[in-house]
Design a protein around this motif. Structure first.
Motif, PDB file in Angstrom:
ATOM      1  N   GLU A 100       0.848  -1.195   0.000  1.00 61.33           N
ATOM      2  CA  GLU A 100       0.000   0.000   0.000  1.00 61.33           C
ATOM      3  C   GLU A 100       0.878   1.237   0.000  1.00 61.33           C
ATOM      4  OE1 GLU A 100      -3.271  -1.641   2.961  1.00 61.33           O
ATOM      5  OE2 GLU A 100      -3.902   0.252   2.011  1.00 61.33           O
ATOM      6  N   GLY A 101       0.736   2.036  -1.027  1.00 62.62           N
ATOM      7  CA  GLY A 101       1.534   3.249  -1.135  1.00 62.62           C
ATOM      8  C   GLY A 101       2.858   3.044  -1.846  1.00 62.62           C
ATOM      9  N   ILE A 102       3.114   1.829  -2.316  1.00 60.92           N
ATOM     10  CA  ILE A 102       4.431   1.532  -2.914  1.00 60.92           C
ATOM     11  C   ILE A 102       4.686   2.385  -4.165  1.00 60.92           C
ATOM     12  CG2 ILE A 102       3.804  -0.394  -4.469  1.00 60.92           C
ATOM     13  CD1 ILE A 102       6.291  -1.889  -3.309  1.00 60.92           C
ATOM     14  N   PHE A 103       3.640   2.666  -4.935  1.00 61.60           N
ATOM     15  CA  PHE A 103       3.846   3.417  -6.180  1.00 61.60           C
ATOM     16  C   PHE A 103       4.153   4.896  -5.906  1.00 61.60           C
ATOM     17  CE2 PHE A 103       0.847  -0.014  -7.772  1.00 61.60           C
ATOM     18  CZ  PHE A 103       1.875  -0.787  -8.271  1.00 61.60           C
ATOM     19  N   GLY A 109      10.473   9.988  -4.706  1.00 56.53           N
ATOM     20  CA  GLY A 109      11.908   9.794  -4.841  1.00 56.53           C
ATOM     21  C   GLY A 109      12.495   8.846  -3.813  1.00 56.53           C
ATOM     22  N   GLU A 110      11.653   8.276  -2.947  1.00 55.07           N
ATOM     23  CA  GLU A 110      12.172   7.312  -1.961  1.00 55.07           C
ATOM     24  C   GLU A 110      12.667   6.037  -2.636  1.00 55.07           C
ATOM     25  OE1 GLU A 110       9.348   7.113   1.732  1.00 55.07           O
ATOM     26  OE2 GLU A 110       8.309   8.075   0.054  1.00 55.07           O
ATOM     27  N   ARG A 124      -2.361   2.015 -14.391  1.00 55.31           N
ATOM     28  CA  ARG A 124      -1.073   2.318 -13.748  1.00 55.31           C
ATOM     29  C   ARG A 124      -0.138   3.069 -14.693  1.00 55.31           C
ATOM     30  NH1 ARG A 124      -0.501  -3.603 -10.798  1.00 55.31           N
ATOM     31  NH2 ARG A 124      -1.920  -3.147  -9.079  1.00 55.31           N
ATOM     32  N   LYS A 125      -0.285   2.791 -15.973  1.00 54.33           N
ATOM     33  CA  LYS A 125       0.587   3.465 -16.949  1.00 54.33           C
ATOM     34  C   LYS A 125       0.353   4.973 -16.989  1.00 54.33           C
ATOM     35  CE  LYS A 125       0.667   0.023 -20.468  1.00 54.33           C
ATOM     36  NZ  LYS A 125       0.416  -0.188 -21.883  1.00 54.33           N
ATOM     37  N   GLN A 126      -0.783   5.415 -16.470  1.00 51.20           N
ATOM     38  CA  GLN A 126      -1.044   6.860 -16.424  1.00 51.20           C
ATOM     39  C   GLN A 126      -0.096   7.558 -15.450  1.00 51.20           C
ATOM     40  OE1 GLN A 126      -4.273   8.051 -17.994  1.00 51.20           O
ATOM     41  NE2 GLN A 126      -4.007   6.029 -18.891  1.00 51.20           N
ATOM     42  N   THR A 127       0.291   6.844 -14.412  1.00 49.59           N
ATOM     43  CA  THR A 127       1.042   7.511 -13.340  1.00 49.59           C
ATOM     44  C   THR A 127       2.472   7.012 -13.178  1.00 49.59           C
ATOM     45  OG1 THR A 127       0.042   5.948 -11.797  1.00 49.59           O
ATOM     46  CG2 THR A 127      -1.008   8.103 -11.979  1.00 49.59           C
ATOM     47  N   MET A 128       2.868   6.015 -13.935  1.00 46.85           N
ATOM     48  CA  MET A 128       4.247   5.522 -13.842  1.00 46.85           C
ATOM     49  C   MET A 128       4.629   4.884 -15.176  1.00 46.85           C
ATOM     50  SD  MET A 128       3.404   2.319 -11.340  1.00 46.85           S
ATOM     51  CE  MET A 128       1.822   2.930 -10.767  1.00 46.85           C
ATOM     52  N   LYS A 242       7.321   8.231 -13.699  1.00 50.86           N
ATOM     53  CA  LYS A 242       6.925   8.644 -15.039  1.00 50.86           C
ATOM     54  C   LYS A 242       7.955   9.617 -15.602  1.00 50.86           C
ATOM     55  CE  LYS A 242       2.816   8.972 -17.681  1.00 50.86           C
ATOM     56  NZ  LYS A 242       3.354   7.764 -18.315  1.00 50.86           N
ATOM     57  N   GLY A 243       8.448   9.312 -16.786  1.00 55.06           N
ATOM     58  CA  GLY A 243       9.406  10.199 -17.440  1.00 55.06           C
ATOM     59  C   GLY A 243      10.864   9.819 -17.225  1.00 55.06           C
TER      60      GLY A 243
END
Ligand code: ARG
Length: 293
Positions: A100-103, A109-110, A124-128, A242-243
């Motif tokens: 939970e919260g891993i993404f 930056g952790e 998920r591809k929208q945000t990573m 992302k990016g």
């Protein structure tokens, strides 16, 4: 005081700093600039330091990721990413991280990479961003051996355990409804499976490899697995912020290289036996993963 230092001592100090800087070079990503020390012998230019990326992994997912006796993250995912990293020219350091919260740890930056049997999904591809797929999977139902459940639809009126926010959770939501009180969510997949033993749920839906591994390694639980043709094929990928195209390219180079030189197959064989994972094959007939110690 300082002006009293003799030129000899000054040279000694400079040399000491150089030595320290050299030691630091081996460990840090960006070594401090070498002090301008006339006395220091010209050191051979050290090769560009290898970047060490921090990897977030929910290590309660054998045989893919788990904690070793000495408290280190280990498993197929670790072997695979380490091998790919060696080919891609980087290093990885795994940190056990709650699912939970891993993404979010990518954006904060952790963590630089999430390697946690993550299914590549459009949402998920929208945000990573994801690497090339490295493993095929599919959902699988775990029930007690004497259960009458024979297909996914049979779960409609039952309490079903899932790991929160997984693709298993999503699939069960489609059958039972997003807000169904019959969906019991757990922090980890093993906790959901333990609840099946305890009788708090009648079934668990999770990734096939983990369900099969659990059944094979917990014969006393007396579980069986039930596959269903409605479950769509899934693929695992390594996720980055992302990016972050630079890191993604290195990971993909590594994946290509270990597939080309056979080390990918060797790692698969270590966990699933001589034949490759066969994860996409009908799950019930797929060979059970090798028991892990
Ligand atoms: N493949 C599933 C998903 O992406 C489950 C992954 C869970 N991984 C873990 N280490 N707990 O949703």
């Amino acid at each position: 005081m300082f002006h009293q230092i003799t030129s000899q001592r000054r040279a000694l100090l400079a040399a000491t700093f150089s030595a320290l800087a050299l030691v630091a070079c081996g460990k840090k990503e960006t070594p401090p600039p070498a002090p301008a020390a006339a006395a220091a012998p010209a050191a051979a230019p050290s090769p560009a330091p290898v970047k060490v990326y921090t990897v977030g992994t929910d290590a309660a997912y054998a045989p893919f990721e788990k904690m070793s006796a000495s408290n280190e993250v280990e498993g197929l995912t670790v072997d695979l990413l380490k091998a790919a990293a060696a080919k891609g020219g980087f290093e990885v350091k795994f940190v056990n991280t709650p699912w939970e919260g891993i993404f979010k740890t990518l954006d904060s930056g952790e963590r630089d990479i999430v390697a946690s049997s993550v299914t590549i999904t459009d949402e998920r591809k929208q945000t990573m961003d994801f690497s090339k797929p490295y493993f095929d999977a599919v959902q699988l139902i775990a029930v007690k051996e004497d259960s009458k459940v024979a297909k996914f639809d049979d779960l409609k009126k039952l309490k079903v355990g899932v790991q929160t926010g997984t693709t298993g959770d999503e699939v069960v939501q489609k059958l039972l409804g997003k807000t169904s009180a019959n969906i019991k969510r757990f922090e980890s997949t093993p906790l959901a499976l333990q609840e099946l033993t305890a009788g708090g749920v009648s079934a668990v839906v999770a990734d096939n490899g983990v369900v099969q591994h659990y059944i094979a390694n917990n014969p006393n639980a007396k579980f069986k697995s039930v596959s269903d043709a409605s479950f769509v094929a899934e693929q695992y990928g390594f996720a980055v912020k992302k990016g972050n195209a630079e890191l993604l390219a290195k990971i993909n180079t590594g994946i290509d290289a270990i597939k080309a030189d056979g080390s990918y197959d060797t790692i698969m064989a270590k966990y699933f036996g001589a034949k490759p994972a066969a994860a996409a094959a009908p799950a019930a007939s797929a060979p059970a993963p090798a028991a892990s110690k």
